[in-house]
Scaffold this active site. Structure first.
Site, PDB file in Angstrom:
ATOM      1  N   PHE A  45      40.258  92.188  32.017  1.00 22.32           N
ATOM      2  CA  PHE A  45      39.100  91.373  32.731  1.00 22.32           C
ATOM      3  C   PHE A  45      38.265  92.493  33.568  1.00 22.32           C
ATOM      4  CE2 PHE A  45      42.544  88.556  32.611  1.00 22.32           C
ATOM      5  CZ  PHE A  45      42.014  87.380  31.711  1.00 22.32           C
ATOM      6  N   VAL A 102      43.400  93.695  34.742  1.00 26.97           N
ATOM      7  CA  VAL A 102      42.305  93.565  35.779  1.00 26.97           C
ATOM      8  C   VAL A 102      41.633  94.815  36.381  1.00 26.97           C
ATOM      9  CG1 VAL A 102      41.288  92.424  37.670  1.00 26.97           C
ATOM     10  CG2 VAL A 102      43.004  91.164  36.520  1.00 26.97           C
ATOM     11  N   CYS A 103      40.580  95.197  35.906  1.00 24.20           N
ATOM     12  CA  CYS A 103      40.008  96.558  36.369  1.00 24.20           C
ATOM     13  C   CYS A 103      40.318  96.537  37.983  1.00 24.20           C
ATOM     14  CB  CYS A 103      38.590  96.857  35.970  1.00 24.20           C
ATOM     15  SG  CYS A 103      37.923  98.256  36.570  1.00 24.20           S
ATOM     16  N   VAL A 104      40.766  97.609  38.094  1.00 30.02           N
ATOM     17  CA  VAL A 104      40.992  97.609  39.857  1.00 30.02           C
ATOM     18  C   VAL A 104      39.982  97.912  40.508  1.00 30.02           C
ATOM     19  CG1 VAL A 104      41.773 100.357  39.733  1.00 30.02           C
ATOM     20  CG2 VAL A 104      42.648  98.834  41.542  1.00 30.02           C
ATOM     21  N   GLY A 121      37.802  94.934  40.508  1.00 31.00           N
ATOM     22  CA  GLY A 121      38.578  93.849  41.319  1.00 31.00           C
ATOM     23  C   GLY A 121      38.640  94.144  42.777  1.00 31.00           C
TER      24      GLY A 121
END
Lengths: 129, 136
Positions: free
Chosen positions: A39, A77-79, A82
């Protein structure tokens, strides 16, 4: 075949999540493997653990969870994307001095390097934006 | 128009050297985070030692015009990211010539980076030369 999906569209704003989930169902039904969903961009909101849609609409987060539970699909999820958008797990929330957290397992905050890996290590990567 | 900056294409099927990952940038530097997040994906891939190419197409060609700085809307410009590409060894940058023409631009307007201009069939060949394509 081993598949990975990249989801860039926000839930309920765009068709992306719905289409990605239907595609996931279809490929699994044909005996393929879905190793990873990554994501990025507004797609990170798919992990929102307080998502509370009306009952007559699909619960998108629960749909992703069932992929993780039933097919061992990793939900990454891309930190960086995010954190900017307020998607923090317990650890990041503590680190940034925030009360509560907005993302939890089986979703995991990871680096963009995981998107690169998912792209190159699977037979196909399909983007839903 | 594509004379000055078109690198020589050697070999078969338009002769693009093979690469791991082609990142297509289709959005301009302002108005959305697509360009920035696409560039970040390309740089991370390069930092992981992958052979990365960048294709500027659609409004993405606007990123190649000078002066894409932080604006009054508070979005970061793309200039700093583009300037860092070389440091990350992202040296294969391509521009869709038709996208430039459609916006009244020429190769002379693209001064920010050394780029290779590609016509449509060359763009198609480029996408097949890379084993994967990410589109932003």
């Amino acid at each position: 075949m081993r598949y990975a999906l990249a989801v860039y569209g926000g839930p309920y704003s765009q068709q992306a999540s719905h289409s990605a989930l239907r595609f996931a169902d279809a490929l699994l039904a044909r005996g393929h493997q879905l190793t990873t969903v990554f994501f990025y961009h507004d797609g990170v909101y798919n992990a929102a653990n307080m998502m509370a849609p009306p009952q007559d609409e699909p619960h998108l987060r629960d749909r992703w969870l069932s992929l993780a539970e039933n097919h061992a699909t990793r939900l990454q999820v891309c930190v960086a994307a995010g954190l900017r958008r307020g998607m923090l797990d317990e650890r990041e929330a503590a680190r940034h001095g925030k009360q509560g957290h907005t993302l939890e397992a089986p979703f995991e905050l990871t680096g963009l390097g995981q998107l690169v890996e998912a792209t190159l290590d699977n037979d196909h990567l399909i983007t839903f934006a | 128009m594509s004379d000055v900056m078109t690198a020589p294409l050697a070999g078969d099927d338009a002769g693009m050297a093979a690469g791991d990952l082609l990142v297509m940038l289709r959005h301009g530097p302002h108005g959305s985070s697509w360009l920035r997040e696409g560039l970040e994906a390309a740089m991370v891939a390069a930092a992981f030692g992958r052979e990365v190419g960048l294709l500027f197409t659609g409004d993405g060609v606007m990123a190649l015009l000078e002066g894409q700085q932080v604006g009054p809307l508070g979005q970061k410009g793309s200039d700093n990211l583009l300037a860092a590409l070389e440091m990350y060894d992202v040296e294969r940058c391509y521009v869709d010539a038709a996208a430039l023409r459609a916006r009244g631009l020429t190769a002379q307007d693209v001064t920010l980076l050394p780029v290779t201009l590609l016509e449509h069939d060359e763009v198609v060949a480029l996408t097949t030369a890379f084993s994967r394509v990410l589109s932003f």
